[in-house]
Design a protein around this motif. Structure first.
Motif, mmCIF file in Angstrom:
data_model
loop_
_atom_site.group_PDB
_atom_site.id
_atom_site.type_symbol
_atom_site.label_atom_id
_atom_site.label_comp_id
_atom_site.label_asym_id
_atom_site.label_seq_id
_atom_site.Cartn_x
_atom_site.Cartn_y
_atom_site.Cartn_z
ATOM 1 N N LYS A 56 -5.714 -0.224 9.040
ATOM 2 C CA LYS A 56 -5.324 1.182 9.269
ATOM 3 C C LYS A 56 -3.824 1.302 9.456
ATOM 4 N N GLN A 57 -3.232 0.401 10.243
ATOM 5 C CA GLN A 57 -1.789 0.455 10.493
ATOM 6 C C GLN A 57 -0.977 0.260 9.213
ATOM 7 N N ALA A 58 -1.486 -0.572 8.315
ATOM 8 C CA ALA A 58 -0.739 -0.886 7.098
ATOM 9 C C ALA A 58 -0.860 0.177 6.022
ATOM 10 N N GLY A 59 -1.804 1.093 6.180
ATOM 11 C CA GLY A 59 -2.014 2.103 5.143
ATOM 12 C C GLY A 59 -2.939 1.640 4.043
ATOM 13 N N PHE A 102 0.826 -1.208 0.000
ATOM 14 C CA PHE A 102 0.000 0.000 0.000
ATOM 15 C C PHE A 102 0.862 1.261 0.000
ATOM 16 N N ASN A 103 2.109 1.118 0.429
ATOM 17 C CA ASN A 103 3.017 2.262 0.573
ATOM 18 C C ASN A 103 4.206 2.169 -0.385
ATOM 19 N N ILE A 104 3.986 1.515 -1.496
ATOM 20 C CA ILE A 104 4.968 1.417 -2.578
ATOM 21 C C ILE A 104 4.289 1.921 -3.846
ATOM 22 N N GLU A 105 5.031 2.614 -4.692
ATOM 23 C CA GLU A 105 4.443 3.151 -5.906
ATOM 24 C C GLU A 105 3.924 2.029 -6.809
ATOM 25 N N VAL A 161 11.817 1.159 6.532
ATOM 26 C CA VAL A 161 11.309 -0.209 6.666
ATOM 27 C C VAL A 161 10.101 -0.234 7.600
ATOM 28 N N GLN A 162 9.054 -0.973 7.191
ATOM 29 C CA GLN A 162 7.814 -1.011 7.970
ATOM 30 C C GLN A 162 7.569 -2.361 8.640
ATOM 31 N N THR A 163 8.368 -3.343 8.332
ATOM 32 C CA THR A 163 8.140 -4.664 8.922
ATOM 33 C C THR A 163 9.081 -4.898 10.095
ATOM 34 N N ILE A 164 9.154 -6.147 10.567
ATOM 35 C CA ILE A 164 9.756 -6.425 11.872
ATOM 36 C C ILE A 164 10.931 -7.383 11.749
ATOM 37 N N ASP A 165 11.961 -7.126 12.519
ATOM 38 C CA ASP A 165 13.150 -7.973 12.599
ATOM 39 C C ASP A 165 12.799 -9.280 13.316
ATOM 40 N N LEU A 166 13.045 -10.399 12.657
ATOM 41 C CA LEU A 166 12.763 -11.715 13.238
ATOM 42 C C LEU A 166 13.925 -12.264 14.057
ATOM 43 N N THR A 167 15.022 -11.524 14.150
ATOM 44 C CA THR A 167 16.210 -12.009 14.858
ATOM 45 C C THR A 167 15.920 -12.451 16.292
ATOM 46 N N SER A 177 -0.671 -11.038 15.540
ATOM 47 C CA SER A 177 -1.698 -11.092 14.503
ATOM 48 C C SER A 177 -1.102 -10.572 13.199
ATOM 49 N N MET A 178 -1.732 -10.914 12.089
ATOM 50 C CA MET A 178 -1.290 -10.390 10.800
ATOM 51 C C MET A 178 -2.476 -10.392 9.827
ATOM 52 N N MET A 179 -2.392 -9.528 8.826
ATOM 53 C CA MET A 179 -3.464 -9.428 7.843
ATOM 54 C C MET A 179 -2.991 -9.909 6.486
ATOM 55 N N TYR A 180 -3.955 -10.242 5.642
ATOM 56 C CA TYR A 180 -3.685 -10.617 4.250
ATOM 57 C C TYR A 180 -4.680 -9.853 3.381
ATOM 58 N N ALA A 181 -4.269 -9.537 2.168
ATOM 59 C CA ALA A 181 -5.124 -8.729 1.305
ATOM 60 C C ALA A 181 -4.951 -9.131 -0.153
ATOM 61 N N TYR A 182 -6.065 -9.155 -0.856
ATOM 62 C CA TYR A 182 -6.007 -9.317 -2.306
ATOM 63 C C TYR A 182 -7.239 -8.654 -2.905
ATOM 64 N N ASN A 183 -7.050 -7.992 -4.039
ATOM 65 C CA ASN A 183 -8.180 -7.502 -4.825
ATOM 66 C C ASN A 183 -7.778 -7.368 -6.278
ATOM 67 N N SER A 184 -8.764 -7.343 -7.138
ATOM 68 C CA SER A 184 -8.516 -7.099 -8.553
ATOM 69 C C SER A 184 -7.819 -5.756 -8.740
#
Length: 508
Positions: A483-486, A102-105, A381-387, A400-407
């Motif tokens: 909302k958090q993901a934009g 959502f936050n990439i051109e 960077v908007q994601t999280i370090d898994l270290t 928790s995490m979300m998934y999204a898809y649309n045409s």
């Protein structure tokens, strides 16, 4: 009073200074060598569990199995999703930047919709570019699906790069690049399987690399993406009559969803037959095993180079694939088979033969590589370090995490589109439960699964009164994550309101 005995004679002093200088230079060289290398092995359309050692599917992957044995495997690794049927392009854009799509051109991940001169133009920082700026010698081969700009900025050496989404696997047209010479003319090796071409390039880099700086290798295969045409010896390993159908095989999807007649879905006729799906699975497994053999060659070259023990190895896929599950063939949905991916990390100080259920995104890789190499995570960077999970300091970095898809909204402007565009999905996973909200034109469909007990997503709990409160809690969580993901999706609007302003997607 001056006491000459307190000081070294001039010749001794010079020798002492020389010794200190040499030791210092050796320490600098040693520090450079101690910085871990990075080898990123990336497959195309390989779904989660499609590694023999994970005991989910009956697929042969002896070299990937070794990585599982020698590293930490995230068994709940996913992509966020996509807003175009070419799911791999947004997925790769997120991987490169550590940002939600959502936050990439969109001209980076939906290049088909933009004029040629705008495609791939972006100032966003990518992880190859960042590591290159921090002293890494960077190399790339294989699929590059977000334009030339990021490739040129991120990689010092580029060999046998495929610039596009999909292609034939024998005779793949590739190019080389260097800052000094620019891009070469396209060339192809018609006798070699694509994965072998890319493995050859990676091995060539390892055999010729003499630099003191650490290296970052990005090896992006185009397999097992269709057309599923592996060398015959690999197809022979999977007789069609011995293939088992998945538990969630269906002749057709039970309700209309976004892009259910997209290119991926019309590779086989409707309704799906058992025979056709068995053939699709057989060919899919053959492609994975053929690519595994080439991964083995790269890993052997790494060992022969003497760099194996000082190299972080990441094995991942860009998205999953249905191949007959839920009546689908493609990846334009948010079921486990399509958003789930393999993610294995090996290397110095990474625990061996560990499987963690911590929720992870593919685009967590950027900050995680920073964490494992001691680099500061860029603010972009908007994601999280898994270290912390890898090192055993935390059980999870998110609950928790979300998934999204649309045409793709622009498809709604094209008359006589065969795949009936429009519609989308939003989903949330929290604990063992996953809520999917699907919108197609005027219809909303809700699905609630216990993915721990029901990994095939067959038992919809949405109408069970015992889960009514859980449904509402998950919907609230999903709205928060949106909302958090934009994300601009509004779960209370027709088709989430994603197609309300179509004129914004009309490009001249």
């Amino acid at each position: 009073m001056f006491n000459k005995n307190k000081f070294l004679p001039f010749n001794s002093l010079c020798a002492f200074i020389l010794l200190i200088t040499l030791v210092g230079c050796q320490n600098v060289k040693k520090n450079k060598q101690q910085k871990p290398n990075i080898l990123f092995l990336f497959t195309d359309d390989q779904r989660a569990g499609a590694i023999g050692a994970l005991n989910v599917y009956d697929v042969k992957t002896p070299n990937m199995d070794k990585l599982v044995d020698n590293g930490t495997t995230f068994t709940n690794a996913y992509i966020l999703g996509a807003t175009t049927a070419a799911v791999c392009s947004p997925s790769r854009a997120m991987l490169m930047t550590g940002r939600h799509y959502f936050n990439i051109e969109p001209n980076v991940y939906a290049q088909f919709a933009f004029p040629l001169e705008e495609r791939g133009k972006s100032d966003l920082l990518t992880f190859p570019e960042y590591f290159r700026a921090n002293g890494y010698t960077t190399f790339a081969t294989g699929k590059q699906h977000n334009g030339k700009d990021w490739v040129e900025r991120g990689f010092k050496h580029v060999k046998s790069a495929f610039l596009g989404g999909m292609t034939t696997h024998f005779g793949t047209k590739v190019k080389d690049y260097s800052a000094e010479t620019g891009w070469s003319k396209p060339y192809q090796q018609k006798e070699k399987f694509s994965s072998e071409v890319f493995a050859d390039a990676a091995i060539g880099f390892l055999e010729s690399y003499k630099g003191e700086n650490p290296f970052l290798m990005y090896v992006a295969f185009t397999a097992p993406h269709d057309p599923r045409t592996a060398p015959q010896e690999f197809h022979d390993q999977y007789p069609v009559n011995e293939i088992e159908l998945p538990k969630n095989f269906m002749p057709e999807h039970p309700f209309n969803i976004a892009d259910d007649r997209i290119r991926d879905e019309v590779l086989a006729p409707f309704p799906r037959t058992e025979a056709i799906i068995k053939k699709e699975i057989s060919d899919y497994y053959a492609m994975i095993t053929a690519t595994d053999a080439q991964i083995g060659r790269v890993l052997k070259a790494l060992k022969d180079s003497g760099q194996e023990k000082n190299t972080i190895i990441v094995l991942a896929g860009d998205n999953g694939l249905a191949v007959g599950q839920h009546g689908l063939l493609g990846k334009q949905n948010v079921y486990e088979h399509s958003v789930g991916i393999p993610l294995v990390i090996c290397g110095p100080d990474v625990p061996k033969n560990v499987k963690t259920e911590a929720l992870a995104y593919l685009h967590d890789v950027f900050p995680t590589l920073c964490g494992l190499t001691g680099l500061e995570i860029p603010k972009s960077v908007q994601t999280i370090d898994l270290t912390p999970v890898i090192k055993g300091e935390k059980q999870e970095v998110r609950n928790s995490m979300m998934y999204a898809y649309n045409s793709w909204p622009g498809d709604m402007l094209v008359k006589r589109r065969k795949h009936n565009p429009g519609g989308g999905h939003r989903a949330v996973r929290k604990g063992d439960y996953k809520l999917i909200i699907s919108a197609k034109h005027d219809v909303f469909t809700y699905q609630l699964f216990d993915v721990k007990k029901d990994p095939w997503e067959l038992i919809n709990l949405i109408d069970d009164e015992d889960y009514a409160d859980l449904k509402e809690d998950l919907k609230i969580e999903l709205k928060k994550l949106i909302k958090q993901a934009g994300d601009t999706a509004d779960l209370d609007k027709k088709e989430f309101g994603l197609f309300d302003d179509l004129e914004a997607f009309r490009f001249n």
